[in-house]
Design an enzyme around this catalytic site. Sequence first.
Site, PDB file in Angstrom:
ATOM      1  N   ARG A  60       3.038  -1.076  10.743  1.00  0.00           N
ATOM      2  CA  ARG A  60       4.121  -1.183  11.723  1.00  0.00           C
ATOM      3  C   ARG A  60       4.427  -2.581  12.263  1.00  0.00           C
ATOM      4  O   ARG A  60       5.603  -2.861  12.523  1.00  0.00           O
ATOM      5  CB  ARG A  60       3.872  -0.185  12.856  1.00  0.00           C
ATOM      6  CG  ARG A  60       4.062   1.249  12.362  1.00  0.00           C
ATOM      7  CD  ARG A  60       3.391   2.259  13.243  1.00  0.00           C
ATOM      8  NE  ARG A  60       1.936   2.180  13.117  1.00  0.00           N
ATOM      9  CZ  ARG A  60       1.087   2.938  13.793  1.00  0.00           C
ATOM     10  NH1 ARG A  60       1.546   3.836  14.646  1.00  0.00           N
ATOM     11  NH2 ARG A  60      -0.212   2.819  13.618  1.00  0.00           N
TER      12      ARG A  60
ATOM     13  N   ASP B 108     -13.759  14.791  -4.358  1.00  0.00           N
ATOM     14  CA  ASP B 108     -13.865  16.092  -5.035  1.00  0.00           C
ATOM     15  C   ASP B 108     -15.110  16.028  -5.925  1.00  0.00           C
ATOM     16  O   ASP B 108     -15.863  15.055  -5.857  1.00  0.00           O
ATOM     17  CB  ASP B 108     -12.581  16.363  -5.849  1.00  0.00           C
ATOM     18  CG  ASP B 108     -12.300  17.856  -6.015  1.00  0.00           C
ATOM     19  OD1 ASP B 108     -13.265  18.619  -6.247  1.00  0.00           O
ATOM     20  OD2 ASP B 108     -11.132  18.255  -5.921  1.00  0.00           O
TER      21      ASP B 108
ATOM     22  N   THR C 211     -11.686   5.916  10.637  1.00  0.00           N
ATOM     23  CA  THR C 211     -11.697   5.378  12.010  1.00  0.00           C
ATOM     24  C   THR C 211     -11.263   6.435  13.027  1.00  0.00           C
ATOM     25  O   THR C 211     -11.425   6.253  14.221  1.00  0.00           O
ATOM     26  CB  THR C 211     -10.798   4.130  12.124  1.00  0.00           C
ATOM     27  OG1 THR C 211      -9.575   4.385  11.436  1.00  0.00           O
ATOM     28  CG2 THR C 211     -11.467   2.920  11.527  1.00  0.00           C
TER      29      THR C 211
ATOM     30  N   LYS D   3      -7.468   8.193  -1.327  1.00  0.00           N
ATOM     31  CA  LYS D   3      -8.772   8.625  -0.781  1.00  0.00           C
ATOM     32  C   LYS D   3      -9.324   9.873  -1.471  1.00  0.00           C
ATOM     33  O   LYS D   3      -9.556  10.906  -0.840  1.00  0.00           O
ATOM     34  CB  LYS D   3      -8.675   8.888   0.729  1.00  0.00           C
ATOM     35  CG  LYS D   3      -8.188   7.705   1.549  1.00  0.00           C
ATOM     36  CD  LYS D   3      -8.218   8.028   3.031  1.00  0.00           C
ATOM     37  CE  LYS D   3      -7.822   6.877   3.901  1.00  0.00           C
ATOM     38  NZ  LYS D   3      -6.391   6.529   3.877  1.00  0.00           N
TER      39      LYS D   3
ATOM     40  N   LYS E 171       0.856  -1.204   0.000  1.00  0.00           N
ATOM     41  CA  LYS E 171       0.000   0.000   0.000  1.00  0.00           C
ATOM     42  C   LYS E 171       0.883   1.242   0.000  1.00  0.00           C
ATOM     43  O   LYS E 171       1.768   1.386   0.843  1.00  0.00           O
ATOM     44  CB  LYS E 171      -0.911   0.022   1.229  1.00  0.00           C
ATOM     45  CG  LYS E 171      -1.805   1.275   1.276  1.00  0.00           C
ATOM     46  CD  LYS E 171      -2.838   1.191   2.392  1.00  0.00           C
ATOM     47  CE  LYS E 171      -2.386   1.782   3.700  1.00  0.00           C
ATOM     48  NZ  LYS E 171      -2.312   3.256   3.712  1.00  0.00           N
TER      49      LYS E 171
ATOM     50  N   ASP F 169      -3.453   4.395  -1.945  1.00  0.00           N
ATOM     51  CA  ASP F 169      -4.420   4.843  -0.933  1.00  0.00           C
ATOM     52  C   ASP F 169      -4.427   6.372  -0.869  1.00  0.00           C
ATOM     53  O   ASP F 169      -3.841   6.973   0.019  1.00  0.00           O
ATOM     54  CB  ASP F 169      -3.989   4.227   0.409  1.00  0.00           C
ATOM     55  CG  ASP F 169      -4.881   4.601   1.570  1.00  0.00           C
ATOM     56  OD1 ASP F 169      -6.020   5.043   1.352  1.00  0.00           O
ATOM     57  OD2 ASP F 169      -4.414   4.450   2.721  1.00  0.00           O
TER      58      ASP F 169
HETATM   59  O1  C5P Z   1       0.999   0.703  11.073  1.00  0.00           O
HETATM   60  P1  C5P Z   1      -0.424   0.256  10.941  1.00  0.00           P
HETATM   61  O2  C5P Z   1      -0.582  -1.247  10.813  1.00  0.00           O
HETATM   62  O3  C5P Z   1      -1.321   0.850  11.995  1.00  0.00           O
HETATM   63  O4  C5P Z   1      -0.864   0.852   9.517  1.00  0.00           O
HETATM   64  C1  C5P Z   1      -2.186   0.796   9.064  1.00  0.00           C
HETATM   65  C2  C5P Z   1      -2.285   1.501   7.743  1.00  0.00           C
HETATM   66  O5  C5P Z   1      -3.653   1.542   7.355  1.00  0.00           O
HETATM   67  C3  C5P Z   1      -1.810   2.959   7.751  1.00  0.00           C
HETATM   68  O6  C5P Z   1      -1.272   3.235   6.456  1.00  0.00           O
HETATM   69  C4  C5P Z   1      -3.072   3.727   7.990  1.00  0.00           C
HETATM   70  O7  C5P Z   1      -3.016   5.031   7.440  1.00  0.00           O
HETATM   71  C5  C5P Z   1      -4.087   2.888   7.226  1.00  0.00           C
HETATM   72  N1  C5P Z   1      -5.468   3.043   7.650  1.00  0.00           N
HETATM   73  C6  C5P Z   1      -5.901   2.812   8.955  1.00  0.00           C
HETATM   74  N2  C5P Z   1      -7.216   2.986   9.290  1.00  0.00           N
HETATM   75  C7  C5P Z   1      -8.097   3.372   8.363  1.00  0.00           C
HETATM   76  C8  C5P Z   1      -7.687   3.611   7.053  1.00  0.00           C
HETATM   77  C9  C5P Z   1      -6.352   3.427   6.715  1.00  0.00           C
HETATM   78  O8  C5P Z   1      -5.109   2.438   9.798  1.00  0.00           O
HETATM   79  N3  C5P Z   1      -9.374   3.469   8.687  1.00  0.00           N
END
Ligand code: C5P
Length: 232
Positions: free
Chosen positions: A211, A64, A119, A61, A32, A59
């Site tokens: 992460r 517009d 979220t 998003k 992603k 990603d």
């Molecule tokens: O590091 P982590 O596993 O928390 O990363 C989750 C990824 O998913 C990040 O790129 C975050 O921006 C994305 N994301 C999220 N929640 C959402 C939409 C996207 O954590 N509702």
Amino acid sequence: MGKDVIIACDFAGRSQTVEFLGRFGAKKPFVKIGMELFYSEGPSIVREIKEMGHRVFLDLKLHDIPNTVKKAMAVLSGLNIDICNVHAAGTTAMMTAALEGLTRPDGTRPLLIAVTQLTSTDQASMERDLLIREPMEDVVMHYAETAKNAGLDGVVCSPQESAAVHSRCGKNFLTVTPGVRFAGGDAGDQRRVMTPAAAKLAGSDYIVVGRPITAAADPEEAYLRCVEDFVG
Ligand code: C5P
């Protein structure tokens, strides 16, 4: 495309990203690319990662007016990405325009999924700032149904919502779910987390994992563990 693990490459620049992906050798995980990397490196980073043999979920998003989103999507479609997304809040007209823009002359197109409510938005901020007073779960399901009716392929949602989305929108409507952590892992800023195995049971189609893989001492081992628990 079947169930898979998508690694969120939330890196600031090209060199860190290419070095990170190089650790996976011939495995070529689904990747992603988010706003930070795309805005810092531009479309060339997408082309490079695609040329390395990875599938890409871009990603960005989009949200517009329909005409602008349609034209922007035509550009993104030319990057040969595999999945991209829009905000369902842009309404049916915007999502329909996005699909039109994405569709190539030969009829093929990347998958298009919708963000429902972020979220980071909670019930209180949705009521106060957006003047939406229905329960969050109903709002998320309504947005998912609107996306489905506009012809989109799925939504980004919490793994906790995957089962409800599938029962409302059908089992082929994709649920792409971030908020995944190994048991006992550091949740960081994520609030509602699930393990890869639990996300599999919940019926998620793709998990987006950042992460727990990118910050692991051994990212390849962490990735393989995710795949084993979620797909295997
Ligand atoms: O590091 P982590 O596993 O928390 O990363 C989750 C990824 O998913 C990040 O790129 C975050 O921006 C994305 N994301 C999220 N929640 C959402 C939409 C996207 O954590 N509702």
